[in-house]
Design a protein around this motif. Sequence first.
Motif, PDB file in Angstrom:
ATOM      1  N   UNK A  72       0.845  -1.313  -0.156  1.00 19.61           N
ATOM      2  CA  UNK A  72       0.137  -0.020   0.161  1.00 19.61           C
ATOM      3  C   UNK A  72       0.737   1.472  -0.138  1.00 19.61           C
ATOM      4  N   UNK A  73       0.152   2.132  -0.387  1.00 17.17           N
ATOM      5  CA  UNK A  73       0.973   3.935  -0.352  1.00 17.17           C
ATOM      6  C   UNK A  73       1.117   3.966   0.985  1.00 17.17           C
ATOM      7  N   UNK A  74       0.691   3.661   2.160  1.00 19.80           N
ATOM      8  CA  UNK A  74       0.697   4.108   3.410  1.00 19.80           C
ATOM      9  C   UNK A  74       2.177   2.979   3.941  1.00 19.80           C
ATOM     10  N   UNK A  95      -0.834   9.881  -0.697  1.00 18.95           N
ATOM     11  CA  UNK A  95      -1.734   8.768   0.243  1.00 18.95           C
ATOM     12  C   UNK A  95      -2.767   7.929  -0.798  1.00 18.95           C
ATOM     13  N   UNK A  96      -3.348   8.901  -1.730  1.00 16.81           N
ATOM     14  CA  UNK A  96      -4.531   8.095  -2.469  1.00 16.81           C
ATOM     15  C   UNK A  96      -4.295   8.500  -3.861  1.00 16.81           C
ATOM     16  N   UNK A 114      -3.217   8.050  -7.849  1.00 14.58           N
ATOM     17  CA  UNK A 114      -3.213   6.989  -8.839  1.00 14.58           C
ATOM     18  C   UNK A 114      -1.747   6.788  -9.332  1.00 14.58           C
ATOM     19  N   UNK A 115      -1.548   5.344  -9.421  1.00 16.57           N
ATOM     20  CA  UNK A 115      -0.206   5.060 -10.132  1.00 16.57           C
ATOM     21  C   UNK A 115      -0.563   4.470 -11.546  1.00 16.57           C
TER      22      UNK A 115
END
Lengths: 291, 219
Positions: free
Chosen positions: B77-79, B210-211, B213-214
């Motif tokens: 996750x990004x976190x 944090x949110x 898009x990649x």
Amino acid sequence: MRIDVQGLTVRYGDTVAIDDMSFSLSGNKIYGLLGRNGAGKTSLMSALAGYRKPSGSVQLDGAPVFENAASMRQVCLVRHSADAADKSDKVSHVLEYGAAWRDTWDNDYALELVDLFRIGLKTKVGELSLGQRSALGVVIGLASRSPLTMLDESHLGMDTPTRYAFYDTLLHDFMAHPRTIVISTHLIEELSSLLEEVLIIDAGRLVLQEEADVLRSRGTEVTGNASDVDEFTAGLTVLGEKSLGRTKAAMVYGALDDGQLVRARQLGLELGPIALQDLFVHLTEPVGGKR
Amino acid sequence: MKIFRHLTTALTTFSALVAGGAFAFVVALTFVVSIFRDVEISAWNVVASQIGPWFLLFIGVYAIHNTLPIAIAHGRTRREFLVAASGFSVVLALVMTVAEWLGFLVEGGIYSLMDWSAGEHGTQYAYFQMYLVWVAVGMLCAAAFDRFGAGGIFVLPVAFAFVVITRVQIPGSGDFPFFRNVPSVLGSGWHVLSVAAFLVALAGTWAIARDMPVRQRSA
């Protein structure tokens, strides 16, 4: 792994890539995700893989996927250019990423596949041909052994022997390690024998979700004397026709009733299954070319 | 922890090797220069105070722009990544400060032997804070441009202000054509501002990434 998508919408500025889509997949099958260019296949897969925050709900086994560590661990999305790699990385480093970060990674299998697809471990990803990059994506996807593995146009650039090796490998691996595999492809006929269930999307909307065998039974190829075929297909939805001398084959959409089956026998017509690809074309491009 | 381990082993090792290579190069260059003129400044200080921060900025950009999407593609996750990257930025700044200290130590010995003048350089704490802020600013800029495209340009004035703060206590920071010497107007408050700049840059990176898009690709 069960997948539940509810009211999913993906926008890029003013463009709506996925438009309020809802569906469920029961899992542990090979699913085909079919759609024309720009239909929204990649956007849908990106949302399923947690690459982007969904507008709507995307759940894997009842839990939201986006930024959910437990769910994200279960997913692997590979697009034709390997997402899980940097162009400046050597292939060996790419496999090291997988081994380091994926709990389910099977490194022996990854090395076996790299050998099968003849990818040099010391070659940089950016130096691989398109077909080799696609093959590397397949290596990452299959070796991840993720409960949800998605392969987005993973055949791009592969030559025919490599594609066939890919299909064989995919099937063998699925048999040995059953899981949910979603494949998007334009080479529908090549892959159709592998697909158990098919989703067809068009312009960001779900057009159809059906078991592949049921879908095939929706169409019939009628072959026989041209005049008999014309008589038989009058009033039916004909997707396409081919003629050779007096013989004609017509692809008819829609189930035939008992009366029609009897009439076909009386006319001496041969009835056979229709190609999935022809059905796909029909379902995403109505006769006449207008959408 | 896996991401942190990977970042620290791969990128910190790479950075330390680059620092070692840069040191060998400037020592050789100093000997060449000494043939033509007197040596009056520390060549290593030019690297440590000018090139070093830009290198760390690049590492910060690389971490977010290249490594974050790979981590997500591998089911992280990004976190998780941002927690690891935050810790990594501190470790990297520490390692580079040690490299900087070792460089000055060895260079000092060489300069003494050759009877060259090195001039003054900053404290280890000043270099550490500078490296810390620059790597965080690199991450902030990468997150802003990756998320907002050209709109990321609006983060640049903030980023510029943050990195300028760190250079107040670094002598010789105007010896290379990127920044002129900044007047020491902040007194002892510079290190508080440096820490604040690091924390704000990190918080900004979190807020943006944090949110985020990649691997975006239109439909």
